[in-house]
Design an enzyme around this catalytic site. Structure first.
Site, PDB file in Angstrom:
ATOM      1  N   SER A  41       0.828  -1.210   0.000  1.00 34.61           N
ATOM      2  CA  SER A  41       0.000   0.000   0.000  1.00 34.61           C
ATOM      3  C   SER A  41       0.860   1.258   0.000  1.00 34.61           C
ATOM      4  O   SER A  41       2.077   1.210   0.191  1.00 34.61           O
ATOM      5  CB  SER A  41      -0.929   0.033   1.220  1.00 34.61           C
ATOM      6  OG  SER A  41      -0.253   0.548   2.359  1.00 34.61           O
ATOM      7  N   ILE A  42       0.189   2.385  -0.162  1.00 35.09           N
ATOM      8  CA  ILE A  42       0.847   3.692  -0.164  1.00 35.09           C
ATOM      9  C   ILE A  42       1.481   4.003   1.197  1.00 35.09           C
ATOM     10  O   ILE A  42       2.383   4.844   1.305  1.00 35.09           O
ATOM     11  CB  ILE A  42      -0.181   4.792  -0.544  1.00 35.09           C
ATOM     12  CG1 ILE A  42       0.518   6.106  -0.908  1.00 35.09           C
ATOM     13  CG2 ILE A  42      -1.202   4.993   0.572  1.00 35.09           C
ATOM     14  CD1 ILE A  42      -0.420   7.155  -1.502  1.00 35.09           C
ATOM     15  N   LYS A  43       1.031   3.300   2.247  1.00 29.16           N
ATOM     16  CA  LYS A  43       1.519   3.597   3.593  1.00 29.16           C
ATOM     17  C   LYS A  43       2.976   3.193   3.806  1.00 29.16           C
ATOM     18  O   LYS A  43       3.594   3.629   4.787  1.00 29.16           O
ATOM     19  CB  LYS A  43       0.627   2.910   4.631  1.00 29.16           C
ATOM     20  CG  LYS A  43      -0.819   3.367   4.591  1.00 29.16           C
ATOM     21  CD  LYS A  43      -0.969   4.860   4.804  1.00 29.16           C
ATOM     22  CE  LYS A  43      -2.432   5.250   4.901  1.00 29.16           C
ATOM     23  NZ  LYS A  43      -2.625   6.703   5.138  1.00 29.16           N
ATOM     24  N   ASP A  44       3.521   2.394   2.900  1.00 30.81           N
ATOM     25  CA  ASP A  44       4.959   2.115   2.984  1.00 30.81           C
ATOM     26  C   ASP A  44       5.752   3.413   2.906  1.00 30.81           C
ATOM     27  O   ASP A  44       6.814   3.558   3.521  1.00 30.81           O
ATOM     28  CB  ASP A  44       5.406   1.208   1.842  1.00 30.81           C
ATOM     29  CG  ASP A  44       4.930  -0.220   2.018  1.00 30.81           C
ATOM     30  OD1 ASP A  44       4.210  -0.503   2.989  1.00 30.81           O
ATOM     31  OD2 ASP A  44       5.271  -1.054   1.152  1.00 30.81           O
ATOM     32  N   GLY A  47       5.604   5.138   6.303  1.00 28.12           N
ATOM     33  CA  GLY A  47       6.338   4.341   7.286  1.00 28.12           C
ATOM     34  C   GLY A  47       7.824   4.607   7.178  1.00 28.12           C
ATOM     35  O   GLY A  47       8.519   4.822   8.183  1.00 28.12           O
TER      36      GLY A  47
END
Length: 299
Positions: A41-44, A47
Site C-alpha cells: 500500500s501507499i503507507k509504505d 512508514g
C-alpha cells in the site's frame, strides 16, 4: 532493473495503469498501483519517511520501541521498516481490522494490541489514545503519531506528488485526483505539491458514509458524532492536526456496499486487485465523471 540491497529500496516509483473497460464517460481514468509497494500500500511511503526522519533527528536510537495506533495499512508499512531497521514495534489496532492484516503484522514481528472500534477519540480505548498512553508508559518508547507527524505529508509532497506529475506528463497531464483520507497525509502532501507545481488539478475526496469529512468539505460543518463504517483505512471522526483541506472543494460520501462491490468490479473489469478503500475511491471517481461534460484525465 538493478539488484536491490533491501525491500525498502522498492518503496515508491509505482506504476500507473489506464482503465480500459470501466465506463468513464467523457473522462479518462488512471489507477496508481500503490499495491506494488513491498508492503502492499501507499503507507509504505510514510512508514519509511516517519521512521527515517526520526532516526536522522536522533529521536529513536538503535533498538528502540516504536508505538503507533493504526486502523489500516500504516501498520504494515511501519512493520516493514521497523523489521528491516531493527526496531521493536507495538501497534494498537481497532478490532474491525481484517484478520489477514493482523496475522501479517504479527508475522513481521510487531506486537499487536487489539482495541474497540466502536469508541471515538477521547475514549481511553480509542486506538490512537491507547497507543499514546502505551508509549508514555513504556520507557524509551517513541510515539510515531501519524496524525500529527509532519513527516507523513512530507512523504507525498516531495515524493508521491512529483512522481505522479512526472508520470502523467506522458499523457498530457492531470485534471483531477480522487483520494481517501485517514491520517490526511496523502491529501495534505499532494495538495501542497500541486499548489506549487500544478495548481489547476482538482482534488476530490472519497469518504465512507459515517465519516465526518465529506460533510465538512461540502457543507463546512463538523458533526459532533460520527457513524461507523466497514471500509478500512479511510474516513475520520475528527480533523487530524496535519490536515490541510483548503484546496479540496468537493467530496462524495460512499456506502460500504458500494465500496465492496466496486472493488470486485475493478478486479473483474481491469484485473486490478484493490481493497475496500480503493472501491470507495473508484465509486467517487465514477460519480465525479458523470458530472463532467468535457474530456478530463483523472487519477
Amino acid at each position: 532493473m538493478p539488484i536491490r540491497n533491501s525491500v525498502l529500496e522498492l518503496v515508491a516509483d509505482t506504476p500507473i495503469v489506464k482503465a480500459q473497460r470501466l465506463d468513464a464517460g467523457v473522462c479518462e481514468l488512471y489507477f496508481k498501483l500503490e499495491s506494488q509497494n513491498p508492503g502492499g500500500s501507499i503507507k509504505d511511503r510514510i512508514g519509511l519517511s516517519m521512521i527515517e526522519a526520526a532516526g536522522r533527528r536522533g529521536d529513536i536510537p538503535p533498538g528502540a520501541t516504536l508505538v503507533e495506533g493504526t486502523a489500516g495499512n500504516t501498520g504494515i508499512g511501519l512493520a516493514l521498516v521497523a523489521q528491516q531497521k531493527g526496531y521493536k514495534l507495538v501497534l494498537v489496532v481497532p478490532d474491525k481490522m481484517s484478520r489477514e492484516k493482523i496475522f501479517n503484522l504479527k508475522a513481521m514481528g510487531a506486537e499487536v494490541v487489539l482495541t474497540r472500534s466502536d469508541v471515538a477519540k477521547g475514549h481511553p480505548e480509542y486506538y490512537q489514545d491507547l497507543a499514546e498512553r502505551i508509549a508514555s508508559e513504556t520507557p524509551g518508547a517513541y510515539f510515531i503519531n501519524q496524525f500529527g507527524n509532519p513527516d507523513n505529508p512530507a512523504a507525498h509532497e516531495f515524493g508521491t506528488g512529483p512522481e505522479i506529475l512526472r508520470q502523467m506528463a506522458e499523457v498530457g497531464g492531470l485534471d483531477a485526483i480522487v483520494f481517501g483520507c485517514g491520517s490526511s497525509g496523502t491529501m495534505t502532501g499532494l495538495s501542497r505539491c500541486f499548489a506549487e507545481h500544478a495548481p489547476g488539478i482538482e482534488m476530490v475526496l472519497a469518504d465512507p458514509v459515517g465519516s465526518i469529512l465529506a460533510e465538512y468539505i461540502n457543507e463546512g460543518t463538523l458533526s459532533e458524532k460520527s457513524g461507523s463504517w466497514l471500509v478500512e483505512g479511510i474516513g475520520e471522526d475528527f480533523l487530524p492536526s496535519i490536515s490541510d483541506f483548503s484546496r479540496v472543494k468537493q467530496a462524495y460520501a460512499i456506502s460500504d456496499q458500494e465500496s465492496f462491490l466496486a472493488a470486485r468490479e475493478l478486479l473483474r473489469a481491469e484485473g486490478i486487485f484493490g481493497g475496500s478503500s480503493t472501491g470507495t475511491q473508484m465509486v467517487a471517481a465514477l460519480k465525479y465523471f458523470r458530472a463532467q461534460s468535457t474530456t478530463e484525465e483523472v487519477l
